[in-house]
Design a protein around this motif. Structure first.
Motif, PDB file in Angstrom:
ATOM      1  N   THR A 358      11.549   8.013  -7.613  1.00  0.00           N
ATOM      2  CA  THR A 358      11.148   6.612  -7.659  1.00  0.00           C
ATOM      3  C   THR A 358      12.060   5.802  -8.569  1.00  0.00           C
ATOM      4  N   GLY A 359      12.189   4.529  -8.232  1.00  0.00           N
ATOM      5  CA  GLY A 359      12.939   3.613  -9.089  1.00  0.00           C
ATOM      6  C   GLY A 359      12.041   2.850 -10.033  1.00  0.00           C
ATOM      7  N   TYR A 360      10.732   3.140  -9.983  1.00  0.00           N
ATOM      8  CA  TYR A 360       9.763   2.461 -10.853  1.00  0.00           C
ATOM      9  C   TYR A 360      10.213   2.598 -12.309  1.00  0.00           C
ATOM     10  N   SER A 361      10.267   1.470 -13.006  1.00  0.00           N
ATOM     11  CA  SER A 361      10.823   1.448 -14.362  1.00  0.00           C
ATOM     12  C   SER A 361       9.868   0.776 -15.336  1.00  0.00           C
ATOM     13  N   LEU A 626      -3.060   1.406  -4.677  1.00  0.00           N
ATOM     14  CA  LEU A 626      -2.272   1.566  -5.902  1.00  0.00           C
ATOM     15  C   LEU A 626      -0.951   2.270  -5.599  1.00  0.00           C
ATOM     16  N   MET A 627      -1.001   3.311  -4.787  1.00  0.00           N
ATOM     17  CA  MET A 627       0.226   4.017  -4.417  1.00  0.00           C
ATOM     18  C   MET A 627       1.212   3.083  -3.729  1.00  0.00           C
ATOM     19  N   LYS A 628       0.706   2.249  -2.847  1.00  0.00           N
ATOM     20  CA  LYS A 628       1.586   1.328  -2.111  1.00  0.00           C
ATOM     21  C   LYS A 628       2.262   0.343  -3.061  1.00  0.00           C
ATOM     22  N   VAL A 629       1.501  -0.161  -4.028  1.00  0.00           N
ATOM     23  CA  VAL A 629       2.071  -1.096  -4.998  1.00  0.00           C
ATOM     24  C   VAL A 629       3.149  -0.403  -5.832  1.00  0.00           C
ATOM     25  N   LEU A 630       2.850   0.803  -6.305  1.00  0.00           N
ATOM     26  CA  LEU A 630       3.801   1.535  -7.141  1.00  0.00           C
ATOM     27  C   LEU A 630       5.061   1.904  -6.356  1.00  0.00           C
ATOM     28  N   ARG A 631       4.900   2.270  -5.091  1.00  0.00           N
ATOM     29  CA  ARG A 631       6.069   2.596  -4.268  1.00  0.00           C
ATOM     30  C   ARG A 631       6.935   1.361  -4.036  1.00  0.00           C
ATOM     31  N   LEU A 632       6.294   0.227  -3.764  1.00  0.00           N
ATOM     32  CA  LEU A 632       7.036  -1.012  -3.521  1.00  0.00           C
ATOM     33  C   LEU A 632       7.794  -1.444  -4.771  1.00  0.00           C
ATOM     34  N   LEU A 633       7.141  -1.366  -5.937  1.00  0.00           N
ATOM     35  CA  LEU A 633       7.812  -1.721  -7.177  1.00  0.00           C
ATOM     36  C   LEU A 633       9.007  -0.802  -7.431  1.00  0.00           C
ATOM     37  N   GLY A 634       8.848   0.474  -7.106  1.00  0.00           N
ATOM     38  CA  GLY A 634       9.940   1.419  -7.279  1.00  0.00           C
ATOM     39  C   GLY A 634      11.121   1.115  -6.372  1.00  0.00           C
ATOM     40  N   GLU A 635      10.837   0.770  -5.132  1.00  0.00           N
ATOM     41  CA  GLU A 635      11.905   0.430  -4.183  1.00  0.00           C
ATOM     42  C   GLU A 635      12.642  -0.832  -4.617  1.00  0.00           C
ATOM     43  N   ASN A 636      11.894  -1.848  -5.041  1.00  0.00           N
ATOM     44  CA  ASN A 636      12.525  -3.100  -5.477  1.00  0.00           C
ATOM     45  C   ASN A 636      13.390  -2.882  -6.720  1.00  0.00           C
ATOM     46  N   ARG A 637      12.876  -2.079  -7.660  1.00  0.00           N
ATOM     47  CA  ARG A 637      13.631  -1.845  -8.883  1.00  0.00           C
ATOM     48  C   ARG A 637      14.891  -1.021  -8.600  1.00  0.00           C
ATOM     49  N   MET A 638      14.809  -0.096  -7.679  1.00  0.00           N
ATOM     50  CA  MET A 638      15.975   0.714  -7.328  1.00  0.00           C
ATOM     51  C   MET A 638      17.068  -0.160  -6.713  1.00  0.00           C
ATOM     52  N   HIS A 639      16.646  -1.124  -5.877  1.00  0.00           N
ATOM     53  CA  HIS A 639      17.596  -2.048  -5.263  1.00  0.00           C
ATOM     54  C   HIS A 639      18.254  -2.927  -6.327  1.00  0.00           C
ATOM     55  N   GLU A 640      17.465  -3.418  -7.291  1.00  0.00           N
ATOM     56  CA  GLU A 640      18.003  -4.246  -8.371  1.00  0.00           C
ATOM     57  C   GLU A 640      18.966  -3.454  -9.249  1.00  0.00           C
TER      58      GLU A 640
END
Length: 657
Positions: A358-361, A626-640
């Motif tokens: 995950t890219g979640y930071s 909750l999983m969906k939110v955490l996965r989305l945040l991880g994907e966005n942070r990885m892209h950034e």
């Protein structure tokens, strides 16, 4: 009620003055009627605390619900009323209805009694590791410390710490293995030399002590007063995982009993292995740490490592605690534990995080997501109890926490044991009036919380000794498997259920190896295969559990607290002064065979269900919100992060020397 300063000042809007005036008017009328109305903002609630407490309240210095260290939302009406700190005098305790003729043991315990904590000196111990990379300044600066400032991108510590070596590149054959209590010859000899009946490592004791904490505190929530309103929790209830039944194995060794963890339901893959790797990462220089990296073309020789332990006794218990780190400038022994904490996106979605990093930071101090605050909040409600018990057993000053997402490190924090005590034991503590001339300067929240934690620890060992004494008499000269689980009886009472089943040395090996076999299968399989492997494992373990159910012995433990010889009506025992005296009435009663079998099956099924849920890889359609939110945040942070890396000009280090 909050006092509005300069109420008649012209700087206060007329509308606000009117609201305040009406509030004082309502309060005056309620007081004139002789009621106990408490005003909270624009809402008022009527308390019946005084009538419910009677003598108890007057002897406890007139405390009432609104004085408690409780989040504001819990003091207001919610459906069936407030949280409820005081048991109505009309509500009897089940403890009182248990006749003495039906008890296996009945008595009153206090701390420390004969269970004084005593350190044992063992010569020949190796030096304890120290923090590297200038991380020691975290120990003396409260709060969180970013590895890299998210705003300026400047590094506060060596950038080398940011990228974590993948688990599959670390040579775990090069490190020393954990020695269970039953196989530790030094521990066995020390127990026999000191005439102690039980001996264990911290990891095999904390499960039982956690269940005893729930019993004595009546599931006290953690204090959330230090957390911001951005967190949705209004009550710091312990998580389901933290409240799972504790299972362990007591192996008979010539009249002494070695307490080992039951490994049949363990699932130690990435996070556990990573913990061993990061411990070296933080205490070794870069050159030393690189020696642990796998080299396919070279034969890796085992690096010389020697574990250092702290030994202590209390009553019939001998306790061994591994010492991770040391700094002479800390208080007491100067030792502390190293803990690595994975972010929420990893813990709540472990199977997915193992397959897809995950890219979640963590990019902010406070906030509902991607913040140090959220990680500390979840830590407080889950494993902090275990960490605090480990530190207390090892006579340590605190714990050093490193926050990461498996591939990247984000920051560090040091929590002294006193701070963990405050989080875990101050809920319900009356607000302290520092203008009270009768109050001692030592009667602080921190001191009162630590007093509660220390005495609860000793009382837990005393109760556990009573339980084990009965079981070892029922199952003499043999090893046994022990299950402990505390459950609520009512809002104001809980009980501890204990099951013991005889087990042979051969059966112990079969049970323990089943967990080790699962670890090896999962380590060598693809993530997609994990669910099927665990399903098969759970099926086999359930069969094994049934075959090991040899005429279970079951008992229930109930307690009744008194402070200063007065039965408490508070939902959770609390100290108001440092000279308060806590005593606990204890009653042990026996379960019939049918009840013992039911508890045995239920407790072990709960642990298997958690094992399945941790391993089940959920698709985006099956994932929770909750999983969906955490996965989305991880994907966005990885892209950034990819864009930031592409445009980065270089690494800037603060105060680089």
């Amino acid at each position: 009620m909050r006092f509005l300063r300069f109420k008649h000042s012209s700087s206060v809007p007329e509308k606000l003055e009117s609201i305040v005036a009406k509030g004082f008017e309502r309060l005056s009328k309620s007081l004139a009627r002789g009621s106990n109305t408490q005003v909270h903002g624009n809402r008022s609630t009527t308390s019946t605390t005084a009538s419910n407490n009677g003598k108890r309240q007057s002897s406890r210095r007139g405390t009432h619900d609104s004085d408690r260290r409780v989040p504001h939302d819990l003091r207001l009406d919610h459906g069936n009323g407030r949280y409820g700190f005081f048991r109505p005098s009309s509500q009897p305790m089940e403890f009182d209805s248990i006749a003495k003729s039906s008890t296996l043991y009945q008595g009153t315990l206090d701390a420390p009694g004969q269970f004084q904590y005593t350190t044992l000196q063992v010569p020949g111990q190796s030096d304890i590791p120290k923090l590297q990379h200038k991380l020691s300044r975290v120990l003396f600066s409260p709060g969180v410390h970013y590895l890299q400032d998210p705003r300026t991108q400047v590094y506060n510590f060596n950038p080398y710490l940011q990228d974590i070596m993948p688990v599959d590149q670390f040579d775990f054959d090069a490190i020393s293995t954990f020695v269970t209590a039953s196989k530790d010859e030094t521990l066995t000899a020390l127990a026999q030399a000191n005439g102690l009946k039980y001996y264990a490592s911290t990891s095999s004791m904390t499960g039982a002590l956690s269940q005893l904490h729930f019993l004595l505190s009546n599931f006290r929530p953690v204090s959330l007063l230090d957390f911001s309103r951005q967190q949705p929790e209004t009550l710091g209830k312990m998580t389901k995982g933290a409240r799972l039944p504790a299972t362990m194995i007591l192996r008979n060794r010539n009249g002494c009993y070695a307490i080992d963890s039951d490994k049949s339901s363990d699932r130690e893959i990435v996070l556990s292995l990573l913990g061993h790797s990061l411990e070296r990462f933080l205490t070794k220089t870069p050159q030393e740490y690189e020696l642990y990296k796998k080299r396919p073309q070279e034969r890796m020789e085992k690096i010389k490592e020697v574990n250092t332990y702290h030994y202590a006794k209390s009553g019939p218990f001998l306790m061994r605690s591994q010492l991770d780190c040391h700094d002479d400038r800390l208080l007491g022994t100067g030792t502390f534990d190293l803990k690595t904490r994975a972010v929420a996106a990893v813990r709540h979605d472990l199977a997915h995080a193992e397959k897809n990093l995950t890219g979640y930071s963590i990019v902010k101090t406070k906030g509902r997501f991607e913040s140090f605050e959220r990680e500390l909040l979840e830590l407080s409600r889950s494993t902090m109890l275990k960490y605090s018990l480990q530190a207390r057993i090892g006579n340590m000053d605190g714990i050093f926490i490193a926050y990461h997402n498996i591939s990247k490190m984000f920051g560090f924090q040091y929590l002294p044991l006193s701070k963990m005590d405050e989080i875990l034991h101050s809920f319900g503590l009356p607000a302290i009036d520092y203008m009270d001339q009768k109050r001692s300067l030592n009667d602080t929240v921190e001191n009162l919380s630590t007093k509660m934690a220390n005495e609860e620890f000793i009382l837990s060992l005393e109760i556990w000794d009573k339980v084990l004494s009965y079981i070892t008499n029922e199952l003499p000269n043999t090893s046994f498997r022990l299950i402990m689980h505390t459950v609520p009886i009512s809002k104001f009472e809980s009980k501890l259920r204990v099951i013991a089943t005889r087990i042979s040395d051969e059966e112990v090996e079969t049970l323990q190896k089943s967990g080790e076999k699962l670890q090896k299968l999962l380590a060598n399989a693809s993530t997609e295969e994990h669910s099927e492997i665990v399903r098969y494992h759970v099926k086999e373990i359930m069969k094994l559990n049934q075959s090991l159910r040899h005429s279970p012995v079951g008992i229930e433990v109930q307690v009744k607290s008194t402070i200063n010889d007065i039965v408490i009506r508070e939902r959770h025992p609390v100290f108001e002064h440092m000279d308060d005296c806590w005593k606990v009435g204890v009653k042990l009663t026996q379960m019939n065979t049918a009840q013992a079998i039911e508890v045995y099956n239920t407790c072990l099924s709960e642990k298997m269900n958690i094992l399945m849920n941790q391993t089940l890889l959920k698709t985006d359609e099956d994932a929770s919100s909750l999983m969906k939110v955490l996965r989305l945040l991880g994907e966005n942070r990885m892209h950034e992060d990819k864009n930031t890396t592409a445009t980065a000009k270089g690494k800037v280090i603060w105060n680089d020397e």
